[in-house]
Design an enzyme around this catalytic site. Sequence first.
Site, PDB file in Angstrom:
ATOM      1  N   GLU A 219      -3.273   4.458  -1.898  1.00 57.23           N
ATOM      2  CA  GLU A 219      -4.209   5.573  -2.097  1.00 57.23           C
ATOM      3  C   GLU A 219      -4.698   6.120  -0.761  1.00 57.23           C
ATOM      4  OE1 GLU A 219      -4.204   2.549  -3.406  1.00 57.23           O
ATOM      5  OE2 GLU A 219      -5.399   2.424  -5.226  1.00 57.23           O
TER       6      GLU A 219
ATOM      7  N   ASN B 271       1.756   1.497  -0.382  1.00 54.70           N
ATOM      8  CA  ASN B 271       1.153   0.453   0.436  1.00 54.70           C
ATOM      9  C   ASN B 271       2.129   0.045   1.530  1.00 54.70           C
ATOM     10  OD1 ASN B 271       2.642  -0.604  -1.772  1.00 54.70           O
ATOM     11  ND2 ASN B 271       1.581  -2.564  -1.709  1.00 54.70           N
TER      12      ASN B 271
ATOM     13  N   CYS C  78      -8.668  -0.395  -5.103  1.00 59.39           N
ATOM     14  CA  CYS C  78      -9.582  -1.355  -4.474  1.00 59.39           C
ATOM     15  C   CYS C  78     -10.842  -0.641  -3.971  1.00 59.39           C
ATOM     16  CB  CYS C  78      -8.888  -2.086  -3.316  1.00 59.39           C
ATOM     17  SG  CYS C  78      -8.809  -1.129  -1.794  1.00 59.39           S
TER      18      CYS C  78
ATOM     19  N   CYS D 150      -3.379   0.495   1.951  1.00 60.06           N
ATOM     20  CA  CYS D 150      -3.131   0.750   0.529  1.00 60.06           C
ATOM     21  C   CYS D 150      -2.470   2.117   0.316  1.00 60.06           C
ATOM     22  CB  CYS D 150      -4.436   0.743  -0.253  1.00 60.06           C
ATOM     23  SG  CYS D 150      -5.227  -0.857  -0.416  1.00 60.06           S
TER      24      CYS D 150
HETATM   25  N1  THU Z   1      -3.021  -2.266  -2.849  1.00 64.32           N
HETATM   26  C1  THU Z   1      -2.954  -0.906  -2.864  1.00 64.32           C
HETATM   27  O1  THU Z   1      -2.018  -0.305  -2.332  1.00 64.32           O
HETATM   28  N2  THU Z   1      -3.957  -0.228  -3.470  1.00 64.32           N
HETATM   29  C2  THU Z   1      -5.030  -0.811  -4.066  1.00 64.32           C
HETATM   30  O2  THU Z   1      -5.963  -0.113  -4.456  1.00 64.32           O
HETATM   31  C3  THU Z   1      -5.050  -2.254  -4.269  1.00 64.32           C
HETATM   32  C4  THU Z   1      -4.094  -3.027  -3.446  1.00 64.32           C
HETATM   33  C5  THU Z   1      -1.947  -3.006  -2.186  1.00 64.32           C
HETATM   34  C6  THU Z   1      -2.385  -3.713  -0.935  1.00 64.32           C
HETATM   35  C7  THU Z   1      -1.352  -4.824  -0.841  1.00 64.32           C
HETATM   36  O3  THU Z   1      -0.212  -4.319  -0.188  1.00 64.32           O
HETATM   37  C8  THU Z   1      -0.994  -5.119  -2.273  1.00 64.32           C
HETATM   38  O4  THU Z   1      -1.448  -4.001  -3.045  1.00 64.32           O
HETATM   39  C9  THU Z   1      -1.624  -6.376  -2.814  1.00 64.32           C
HETATM   40  O5  THU Z   1      -2.976  -6.414  -2.578  1.00 64.32           O
END
Ligand code: THU
Length: 141
Positions: A65, A52, A94, A63
């Site tokens: 992924e 992320n 997410c 994110c």
């Molecule tokens: N985040 C991800 O990298 N992947 C997800 O599927 C859920 C959320 C990150 C986004 C943000 O930097 C942190 O997690 C908190 O939401």
Amino acid sequence: MTEKMLPLTDEDRSSLIDLANEARRHAYAPYSHYPVGAALRTKSGKVFTGVNVENAAYPTTMCAERTAVYKAVSEGEREFGAIAVVTDNGGSPCGSCRQVLAEFGQDTVVLIANGAGELLQETTVKDLLPGAFTPKHLVKR
Ligand code: THU
């Protein structure tokens, strides 16, 4: 990884989880303090990691992924076998990441693990996003 290499072996699983966990060291998460790492394996056997990447303008954050998917697609890879996602507490991908994964295949295996490297859930994109809107819904012109 070829089609023949599915289902995943335990070695495949731990290798992808370890790569995702190691990638977390590069997460840029100064606001949430929630580092996320992903490791996406293509059907051709390549692995693309992602983390992320947050931003002071919060919604601009990307994110882990999707970073991995976009890295792979930008290198010419569109067929994916599995993705491992690692967070401290085993958080789930997410909705936006589910949608982006669904674009490239409903059968991609999703491994959800925690920071200790424990696999908490093994599922598929189809199960994470039932009834997804996919390319087949768009009429070709
Ligand atoms: N985040 C991800 O990298 N992947 C997800 O599927 C859920 C959320 C990150 C986004 C943000 O930097 C942190 O997690 C908190 O939401």
